[in-house]
Scaffold this motif. Structure first.
Motif, PDB file in Angstrom:
ATOM      1  N   HIS A  50      20.010  10.638 -11.816  1.00 36.17           N
ATOM      2  CA  HIS A  50      20.318  11.889 -12.328  1.00 36.17           C
ATOM      3  C   HIS A  50      21.848  11.539 -12.735  1.00 36.17           C
ATOM      4  N   MET A  51      22.836  10.760 -12.247  1.00 30.92           N
ATOM      5  CA  MET A  51      24.206  10.713 -12.604  1.00 30.92           C
ATOM      6  C   MET A  51      24.222   9.872 -13.969  1.00 30.92           C
ATOM      7  N   SER A  52      23.280   9.050 -14.278  1.00 30.95           N
ATOM      8  CA  SER A  52      23.342   8.458 -15.475  1.00 30.95           C
ATOM      9  C   SER A  52      22.869   9.210 -16.581  1.00 30.95           C
ATOM     10  N   GLY A  53      22.464  10.171 -16.409  1.00 27.12           N
ATOM     11  CA  GLY A  53      22.099  11.370 -17.618  1.00 27.12           C
ATOM     12  C   GLY A  53      23.209  12.281 -18.017  1.00 27.12           C
ATOM     13  N   TYR A  54      24.551  12.137 -17.263  1.00 25.24           N
ATOM     14  CA  TYR A  54      25.663  12.781 -17.525  1.00 25.24           C
ATOM     15  C   TYR A  54      26.554  12.014 -18.137  1.00 25.24           C
ATOM     16  N   SER A  55      27.642  12.809 -18.965  1.00 28.93           N
ATOM     17  CA  SER A  55      28.777  12.260 -19.509  1.00 28.93           C
ATOM     18  C   SER A  55      29.773  13.238 -19.675  1.00 28.93           C
ATOM     19  N   ALA A  56      30.927  12.782 -20.018  1.00 31.97           N
ATOM     20  CA  ALA A  56      32.109  13.792 -20.304  1.00 31.97           C
ATOM     21  C   ALA A  56      31.818  14.673 -21.531  1.00 31.97           C
ATOM     22  N   VAL A  57      30.462  14.482 -22.226  1.00 29.45           N
ATOM     23  CA  VAL A  57      30.212  15.385 -23.322  1.00 29.45           C
ATOM     24  C   VAL A  57      29.958  16.750 -22.643  1.00 29.45           C
ATOM     25  N   MET A  58      29.445  16.665 -21.417  1.00 30.03           N
ATOM     26  CA  MET A  58      29.146  18.243 -20.769  1.00 30.03           C
ATOM     27  C   MET A  58      30.208  18.990 -20.894  1.00 30.03           C
ATOM     28  N   PHE A  59      31.629  18.250 -20.524  1.00 31.10           N
ATOM     29  CA  PHE A  59      32.783  18.809 -20.433  1.00 31.10           C
ATOM     30  C   PHE A  59      33.528  19.111 -21.754  1.00 31.10           C
ATOM     31  N   THR A  60      33.102  18.687 -22.776  1.00 35.71           N
ATOM     32  CA  THR A  60      33.512  18.892 -24.139  1.00 35.71           C
ATOM     33  C   THR A  60      32.487  19.607 -24.920  1.00 35.71           C
ATOM     34  N   GLY A  61      31.449  18.893 -25.547  1.00 29.77           N
ATOM     35  CA  GLY A  61      30.665  19.414 -26.472  1.00 29.77           C
ATOM     36  C   GLY A  61      29.823  20.694 -25.682  1.00 29.77           C
TER      37      GLY A  61
END
Length: 519
Positions: A50-61
């Motif tokens: 689950h975690m390896s599918g996230y990145s800071a792109v969620m909080f920017t893009g």
């Protein structure tokens, strides 16, 4: 940020490095480095997946998409991911696990040499590595963008800071370090996400509260599930893309399935990840949907809205925790990607390029794996400095157009090659679907896009390459079937449910032949 926020951030970096050092003791060979030796508990694998599918792109893009369009950010991103992983829990996770437990491979692409041929394996390996460099570059740029908002450091300085810290712990600790840091990052994310959710809900009283807020003019259209460029075709395309991508098509998630003890544990891991993807993003996205009420984004795409909101709403200490949450997302994904690409290079590419690599001892292979991890991270950091350039455009363009559009042609031969119904599709089907899928991406996004009034809509930019590859892979398999007894035997071993009868091993570790000698 003040001293308390910096203390939280520095402490987080210290813990990540400490986990890497501790995990170093559990890594004795290449199998431990890339697949945790098949000893990872299903629940840890699921959280790591689950975690390896996230990145800071969620909080920017994606924060920008939420700021502009509202709930479509969830409907067209995390929702199809959850559905795709739920399907993959039955369709792909057990079979990918058997690649390790039965065929004794350490890279998700190793089996392709026997499933198709060496040329196919190399084509998918090289294109997958290059795409991952671009993908991870966008992730570095995203976290550096957030860091610049909070601290004022330049984009390149932010990329260097996060890249070096990630390189330290994932290089020395391998997949164990990745998974354990992702567990810690999940806990941090949980605390930070809930803190932000509560802070935003507390501000909604003057706007009608939790339910009445949707009538505010600033949120006009925000409750519609499909708006703007994110329509039905885009949603369906993303569902197919995420089905392949998050079940192993982008390699790092495949390693989580391979790391569990058996196929049943891999399926449980996938189910846990699917549930998390369905529920947890709702908590993370809600503040983003409310952001037009609370802040005025300075960037045209709204990508700085979430960062501005955290600065405005959270006290020091909690602000530092949320910033750590941003880092945890990106470092989780980038470290897992680095480990996956190192596996592909050392297990699939290096033995073809060098005779010496074919005779590596466990110690030499482990050194090569760690060096490859460092090189990959360095290249991706170099690409990150080019995000927002004319070649790559903005962060969300890289993630949605480049990664989603190119992933299908690379993943389809790998993922569908695991399944019995596609056993007739051989090297010709795989290479043709891969090559023409990539060509379709280039045509749709560049020559055709330039000559169409208003350009080709985003939903077709990402869906046409996938459709071309999928249709060709299936059609050529029927027109020119290339199933052989050896390939059928491999597919049967991957698809047999009885995990207790895995004593024989297919010759997947044979010395790679020269590409010229492979038919």
């Amino acid at each position: 940020m003040n001293g308390l926020d910096w203390a939280v951030l520095i402490a987080y970096f210290g813990v990540m490095v400490a986990i890497g050092v501790w995990s170093h003791k559990r890594v004795d060979n290449v199998s431990d480095f890339f697949t945790a030796g098949g000893k990872m508990p299903w629940w840890l694998s699921g959280i790591s997946h689950h975690m390896s599918g996230y990145s800071a792109v969620m909080f920017t893009g994606y924060a920008g998409i939420a700021y502009t369009y509202g709930v479509t950010s969830f409907i067209t991103w995390s929702f199809p991911i959850a559905i795709g992983i739920a399907i993959g829990a039955r369709l792909f996770a057990p079979r990918i696990n058997r690649l390790r437990s039965r065929l004794h491979v350490a890279s998700p692409l190793e089996y392709l040499k026997n499933r198709y041929n060496l040329k196919t394996q190399q084509a998918l390996a090289w294109s997958g590595m290059l795409l991952k460099i671009v993908d991870v570059g966008a992730k570095w740029a995203a976290i550096a963008t957030l860091l610049s908002v909070f601290t004022g450091v330049s984009l390149n300085q932010g990329i260097l800071i996060t890249g070096v810290i990630t390189a330290i712990y994932c290089t020395i600790g391998g997949l164990w370090a990745d998974a354990l840091t992702e567990l810690g990052q999940f806990i941090i994310q949980l605390l930070a996400g809930v803190a932000m959710f509560v802070a935003v809900v507390a501000k909604l009283g003057p706007y009608g509260g939790f339910f009445g807020v949707w009538d505010e003019p600033e949120l006009d259209g925000h409750a519609k599930p499909l708006v703007g460029p994110y329509g039905t075709v885009f949603l369906l395309a993303f569902l197919f893309i995420k089905l392949f991508e998050y079940n192993g098509g982008m390699l790092n998630q495949a390693q989580r399935y391979m790391a569990t003890a058996n196929a049943r544990e891999a399926a449980r891991s996938a189910k846990l990840s699917a549930v998390l993807w369905l529920v947890w993003p709702l908590v993370l996205f809600f503040p983003m949907w409310m952001s037009p009420l609370l802040v005025d984004a300075k960037k045209p795409d709204g990508s700085d809205s979430y960062a501005l909101m955290t600065e405005q709403l959270l006290p020091h200490g909690l602000l530092g925790l949320v910033i750590v949450g941003f880092f945890s997302h990106t470092m989780a994904m980038c470290s897992s990607d680095a480990n996956a690409i190192a596996a592909v290079f050392t297990r699939d590419v290096a033995p073809v390029l060098s005779k010496r690599a074919r005779a590596w001892t466990d110690h030499a292979g482990l050194i090569a794996a760690r060096l490859t991890t460092v090189v990959f991270l360095g290249l991706s950091m170099a690409v990150a400095t080019q995000v927002n350039s004319p070649a790559f455009k903005d962060i969300i363009t890289v993630v949605i157009k480049w990664v989603a559009g190119l992933m299908g042609p690379i993943a389809i031969p790998m993922m569908l090659g695991l399944l019995r119904p596609f056993r007739r599709s051989g090297p010709t089907a795989a290479l043709t679907s891969w090559g023409l899928g990539l060509l379709a991406f280039w045509l749709v996004n560049y020559p055709i896009h330039w000559n169409v009034d208003g350009g080709v809509p985003l939903q077709y930019q990402v869906s046409i390459p996938l459709a071309v590859s999928l249709i060709l892979y299936i059609a050529i398999g029927y027109i020119k079937p290339e199933d052989t007894p050896e390939r059928d035997a491999l597919i049967e071993r991957i698809n047999t449910d009885d995990d207790g009868s895995a004593s024989a091993v297919l010759p997947t570790q044979q010395e790679p032949a020269s590409p010229k000698t492979v038919s």
